[in-house]
Write an enzyme that holds these catalytic residues in place. Structure first.
Site: not given
Ligand code: AMP
Length: 122
Positions: A33-34, A91, A99-100, A104
């Protein structure tokens, strides 16, 4: 809702933007994760165009599902968090704060992670 081909993980899968890859299989890709929330924070995504766990669980093939679930286990083992313990989380949608819009699973570990949900609201 139609899958958004321009989401950031679709771009990573197409090689248009880089990622810090930790594992790849026939149907899954895992990378760091960034914006890590724990010493170990990896994301595992299916290579197929699935918006969320809901989409994946309804529409993925058995081969994709088996490979994806196994990939999550492999990444956790390779990250060395099995003995100390870890958390997986996905999520989904608005209330899930996704969010994306590409499925994932987060893998968190490397420190005690506390309670699942911080909010006092039920
Ligand atoms: P979620 O709220 O479950 O959709 O979380 C999306 C996650 O993707 C967040 O933890 C972000 O830090 C992470 N993220 C966003 N862009 C990237 C990227 N380019 N590489 C790695 N992780 C990313």
């Amino acid at each position: 809702m139609a899958y958004d081909n321009n989401n950031i993980f679709a771009k990573i899968l197409r090689g248009e933007i880089p990622c810090d890859k930790v594992y790849e299989s026939d149907h899954a890709l895992a990378f760091k994760d960034i914006n890590p929330q724990a010493p170990v924070h990896c994301l595992v995504i299916p290579k197929g165009a699935y918006e969320s766990f809901d989409d994946f669980s309804a529409n993925a093939t058995d081969a994709e599902m088996a490979d994806y679930i196994r990939a999550i286990g492999v990444v956790a083992r390779e990250a060395g968090v099995v003995e100390s313990g870890y958390r997986i989380l996905s999520n989904i949608g608005k209330d899930g704060h996704q969010e994306v819009p590409h499925l994932h699973v987060h893998i968190f570990g490397g420190r005690p992670l506390g309670w699942m949900i911080k909010s006092q609201e039920k």
